[in-house]
Design a protein around this motif. Sequence first.
Motif, PDB file in Angstrom:
ATOM      1  N   GLU A  81       0.820  -1.207   0.000  1.00 21.74           N
ATOM      2  CA  GLU A  81       0.000   0.000   0.000  1.00 21.74           C
ATOM      3  C   GLU A  81       0.855   1.258   0.000  1.00 21.74           C
ATOM      4  OE1 GLU A  81      -3.317  -0.166  -0.502  1.00 21.74           O
ATOM      5  OE2 GLU A  81      -2.775  -2.269  -0.756  1.00 21.74           O
ATOM      6  N   SER A  82       0.211   2.378  -0.210  1.00 25.85           N
ATOM      7  CA  SER A  82       0.881   3.673  -0.171  1.00 25.85           C
ATOM      8  C   SER A  82       1.500   3.879   1.206  1.00 25.85           C
ATOM      9  CB  SER A  82      -0.134   4.779  -0.462  1.00 25.85           C
ATOM     10  OG  SER A  82       0.481   6.050  -0.403  1.00 25.85           O
ATOM     11  N   GLY A 194      -0.366   1.189 -10.903  1.00 20.22           N
ATOM     12  CA  GLY A 194      -1.595   1.598 -11.559  1.00 20.22           C
ATOM     13  C   GLY A 194      -1.332   2.127 -12.953  1.00 20.22           C
ATOM     14  N   LYS A 198      -2.666   0.176 -16.421  1.00 15.63           N
ATOM     15  CA  LYS A 198      -3.564   0.872 -17.349  1.00 15.63           C
ATOM     16  C   LYS A 198      -2.928   1.087 -18.724  1.00 15.63           C
ATOM     17  CE  LYS A 198      -6.026   3.305 -13.656  1.00 15.63           C
ATOM     18  NZ  LYS A 198      -6.279   4.620 -12.993  1.00 15.63           N
ATOM     19  N   THR A 240       2.735  -2.331  -6.986  1.00 18.37           N
ATOM     20  CA  THR A 240       1.361  -1.854  -7.050  1.00 18.37           C
ATOM     21  C   THR A 240       0.658  -1.920  -5.706  1.00 18.37           C
ATOM     22  OG1 THR A 240      -0.747  -2.129  -8.243  1.00 18.37           O
ATOM     23  CG2 THR A 240       0.441  -4.136  -7.644  1.00 18.37           C
ATOM     24  N   GLN A 241      -0.471  -1.234  -5.634  1.00 22.45           N
ATOM     25  CA  GLN A 241      -1.344  -1.317  -4.475  1.00 22.45           C
ATOM     26  C   GLN A 241      -2.442  -2.339  -4.761  1.00 22.45           C
ATOM     27  OE1 GLN A 241      -2.758   2.546  -3.203  1.00 22.45           O
ATOM     28  NE2 GLN A 241      -0.810   3.532  -3.736  1.00 22.45           N
ATOM     29  N   TRP A 242      -3.075  -2.820  -3.695  1.00 23.51           N
ATOM     30  CA  TRP A 242      -4.138  -3.813  -3.839  1.00 23.51           C
ATOM     31  C   TRP A 242      -5.245  -3.309  -4.746  1.00 23.51           C
ATOM     32  CZ3 TRP A 242      -5.297  -8.595  -3.775  1.00 23.51           C
ATOM     33  CH2 TRP A 242      -4.671  -9.492  -2.928  1.00 23.51           C
ATOM     34  N   SER A 243      -5.638  -2.055  -4.567  1.00 17.82           N
ATOM     35  CA  SER A 243      -6.768  -1.518  -5.329  1.00 17.82           C
ATOM     36  C   SER A 243      -6.477  -1.514  -6.819  1.00 17.82           C
ATOM     37  CB  SER A 243      -7.098  -0.104  -4.856  1.00 17.82           C
ATOM     38  OG  SER A 243      -5.959   0.752  -4.970  1.00 17.82           O
ATOM     39  N   ALA A 244      -5.231  -1.162  -7.206  1.00 13.01           N
ATOM     40  CA  ALA A 244      -4.859  -1.140  -8.622  1.00 13.01           C
ATOM     41  C   ALA A 244      -4.845  -2.547  -9.204  1.00 13.01           C
ATOM     42  CB  ALA A 244      -3.493  -0.477  -8.803  1.00 13.01           C
ATOM     43  N   GLN A 246      -6.646  -5.145  -8.092  1.00 16.05           N
ATOM     44  CA  GLN A 246      -8.025  -5.610  -8.186  1.00 16.05           C
ATOM     45  C   GLN A 246      -8.742  -4.963  -9.365  1.00 16.05           C
ATOM     46  OE1 GLN A 246      -9.416  -8.040  -6.378  1.00 16.05           O
ATOM     47  NE2 GLN A 246      -7.482  -8.329  -5.321  1.00 16.05           N
ATOM     48  N   ASP A 247      -8.481  -3.683  -9.589  1.00 17.33           N
ATOM     49  CA  ASP A 247      -9.095  -2.986 -10.720  1.00 17.33           C
ATOM     50  C   ASP A 247      -8.635  -3.595 -12.034  1.00 17.33           C
ATOM     51  OD1 ASP A 247     -10.551  -0.653 -11.939  1.00 17.33           O
ATOM     52  OD2 ASP A 247      -8.535  -0.187 -12.651  1.00 17.33           O
ATOM     53  N   ASN A 269       3.891  -9.896  -1.073  1.00 15.64           N
ATOM     54  CA  ASN A 269       2.857  -9.066  -0.461  1.00 15.64           C
ATOM     55  C   ASN A 269       3.233  -8.918   1.010  1.00 15.64           C
ATOM     56  OD1 ASN A 269      -0.584  -9.558   0.533  1.00 15.64           O
ATOM     57  ND2 ASN A 269       0.451  -7.659   0.045  1.00 15.64           N
TER      58      ASN A 269
END
Length: 489
Positions: A81-82, A194, A198, A240-244, A246-247, A269
Motif C-alpha cells: 500500500e501507499s 496503476g 492501465k 502496485t497497491q491492492w486496489s490497482a 483488483q481494478d 505481499n
Amino acid sequence: MNFSRYPYYFPISDGNFPNLCAAPLMRDALFETFESVQAPESMIVLVQLSTISTALQGAINVSLPINKICPVSILAITIAESGERKSTVESHYMGVLKAIQKKLLVEHRSTFNKYKFLKEIHDEETVRLKRRLSKEKDDESYELALNELQAHHDAEPIKPRIPKFLYEDVTKEALLVGLSENLPNAFLGSDEGGILFKSYIMLSTAIINSLWGGGDVDIGRKTLESFVVSDARLTMHIMTQWSALQDFLGRSKDDLRGNGFFARAIVTNPISLCGYRQVSGYEYSKKATEKFNDRIKQLLLNAIAMEDYRNRITVTFSNEAKNVWLDIANDIEIKMGPGGMYECAKDHASKVPENIARVAALIHCFEHPGDFEISVESLWLAVELLSYFSRDFMRVFCPPPKYVLDACALSEWLKPFIASGIRYMRKNYILQYGPNCIRKKADLQAALDYLKQSNSMAEIFIVKTRIIDLFFNQEPDNSKLAENLARYL
C-alpha cells in the motif's frame, strides 16, 4: 544409480525471510537499505533481483538439468500500500539503471548526428551513381556501374541503436519495435503499478509470456512492414497497491491465471511496517549499496557492449546443485497432486522450478562474475527465496475458502471465553454476537464444521436448544452448563 543419497524436498516457508549469507553483496546492501529506509525485506530483495535480471539477461541463459535452456529474466510483482516506501526502495537500485540510460542517450546524440551526416553523403552518392548507370550504353560499362552501385549500397552507414532499455507506460508496438530495432534486452516496470496496469502493453499479456520464455514474437501489420522480435529478453517488475491490482483483474479481458501470466510471476505481499518505523537523524552508510550498484553497472555495460546477443553464455549447474534441483522439481510435482499444497495452484507450481533456476543463475553470476557453474549454496538460497515468495503468491491468488477464514475468526473470538473457563455456549448467542462474517446460519455452520475437525468441540441439543460444547472430550458438567447458559442467553 546412487540409492544411498537422501532426496531433497521443497521447503515450506514459515514466513521468516531467508538469510542471504550465500550472497554477501545482496545481503549487505539489503541490511543497509532496511536500516535507512525501513521497508520490508522481501520488497527490497525483489527490487534487487529485478535489477540484477536487467543487467544480466542480455549476457547469460541458464541450462536446466532437464536439457532445457531458458532466459534468466524474471517477472516480479510487489503488492504494497501507499506509504510502504516502494518509490524509495526503487530509487536505491533502479537509479543506477536510469543514470546509465541517461548517459548513453546523451552520447547517442553525437553518434546519431555523425550517422545522419554520413547517410546524407551516402544518399547523394547513390543518386550520382544511379544517374551514371542510366547513361551507360554498352553492357560492359553498365555492368561496371551496376557493380559499383551495389558495392556502395552494401557500404551504407549502419544506423546506431538507440540505447533505450527502460520502459514504463508503453504500447505493445512501441515495446516490440524497441526490442527489435534498439536494445533487445529491456526492463518494463513502475513503482506506481496503476500506471502500468492501465498501459496498452497489459492488454497483451500473452506477448509478455512469450518474451518471458525467450520465444519469437511475430508482428504482422497492414500499413507498415511486418517484423519478428527474436531472442529478446524482458525483465518486468510491477510495484502496485491492492486496489490497482483488483481494478486490473476486473477490467482485464484475458484469463490471467489461465494464460499463465501470474503463474510466471515472483510475488511478494509483505506485512506492513507502517506504524513501527522511527526516524533517528542518523546518517546511514551507503557503501554496500554503492558496491552493489557498481557491480550492476559493470555487468549491464558489458551486456550492452555485446555485438551479437545470440552469443549469450549458458550457465550450468554443478553436479551437486543439479541433484538438488531435480529433487526439488520432483517434490513440487508431488505437491501438485490431490491433497498437496499446490493442488489448486498447479499453474504457479509448474513455473516454480524454472524460476528457482533463473534466480539461482542471477544470484551466482552476480556474486561470482566469471563463474558460470551454479553452486549448491546459490541454488539453496534461490530455493528458500522462491519458497518465501510462493507463500505470498498463495496468500494473494489462492486464499483459503471463506469457511476457513470464518473459522479462524471464530476461533479468535472464542479464545477469551475459553480462557475464562466458559465451556457451554448457545449457538444463537454466537450467531448474534460473534464475528460479523458468521452472522448467517450457513456461514456459522460451515465454520463450526471446519473447527470440529481439529478441535474438541461439538454441537449438542438440550431440549430444543443448540449448544456448543467447547470441551466435548471431557465428561459432561451439568452445573457448568447451567452456569454458562445463564450468562450467555
